[in-house]
Design a protein around this motif. Structure first.
Motif, PDB file in Angstrom:
ATOM      1  N   GLN A  65      -1.437   4.729   4.884  1.00 27.90           N
ATOM      2  CA  GLN A  65      -2.328   4.662   6.040  1.00 27.90           C
ATOM      3  C   GLN A  65      -1.600   4.182   7.304  1.00 27.90           C
ATOM      4  OE1 GLN A  65      -5.536   2.128   4.733  1.00 27.90           O
ATOM      5  NE2 GLN A  65      -6.068   3.494   3.038  1.00 27.90           N
ATOM      6  N   CYS A  66      -0.338   3.822   7.175  1.00 23.82           N
ATOM      7  CA  CYS A  66       0.446   3.326   8.303  1.00 23.82           C
ATOM      8  C   CYS A  66       1.205   4.470   8.963  1.00 23.82           C
ATOM      9  CB  CYS A  66       1.456   2.269   7.827  1.00 23.82           C
ATOM     10  SG  CYS A  66       0.689   0.776   7.182  1.00 23.82           S
ATOM     11  N   SER A  67       1.847   4.149  10.077  1.00 21.74           N
ATOM     12  CA  SER A  67       2.709   5.140  10.726  1.00 21.74           C
ATOM     13  C   SER A  67       3.828   5.513   9.756  1.00 21.74           C
ATOM     14  CB  SER A  67       3.307   4.557  12.005  1.00 21.74           C
ATOM     15  OG  SER A  67       4.229   3.519  11.690  1.00 21.74           O
ATOM     16  N   THR A  70       6.585   2.708   9.553  1.00 23.98           N
ATOM     17  CA  THR A  70       6.110   1.504   8.868  1.00 23.98           C
ATOM     18  C   THR A  70       5.840   1.789   7.398  1.00 23.98           C
ATOM     19  OG1 THR A  70       5.124   0.697  10.924  1.00 23.98           O
ATOM     20  CG2 THR A  70       4.343  -0.297   8.876  1.00 23.98           C
ATOM     21  N   GLY A  71       5.219   2.937   7.121  1.00 25.70           N
ATOM     22  CA  GLY A  71       4.935   3.318   5.735  1.00 25.70           C
ATOM     23  C   GLY A  71       6.202   3.463   4.918  1.00 25.70           C
TER      24      GLY A  71
END
Length: 89
Positions: A65-67, A70-71
């Motif tokens: 669910q992160c960029s 970041t993911g």
């Protein structure tokens, strides 16, 4: 695979058997395999509980669910934790 055809009988107390069975379970081994490894000088490692891996899986879901950047960083860290827990080749 080796063929094991010779048995060894050992008398233990109920408490000793309970403790040995618990230690084998913690290592993810059968009682026979645990005792075999201990007798041959190996010290089996502990096996992390399933809940540890459930938490890592949840972190992977959060990472999705992160960029992308970041993911990817979260996934790299959870992969590293899995390797530390179960040993990497």
């Amino acid at each position: 695979m080796r063929k094991r055809s010779v048995g060894i009988n050992v008398r233990v107390s109920v408490t000793e058997k309970r403790k040995m069975t618990l230690m084998a379970k913690r290592c993810g081994l059968s009682l026979s395999e645990y005792l075999r490894q201990r007798a041959l000088g190996y010290e089996p490692g502990g096996h992390p509980p399933k809940e540890v891996f459930d938490v890592l899986d949840k972190l992977d879901e959060i990472a999705e669910q992160c960029s992308a950047q970041t993911g990817a960083a979260i996934n790299a860290q959870t992969d590293r934790m899995r390797d530390l827990l179960i040993g990497s080749n």
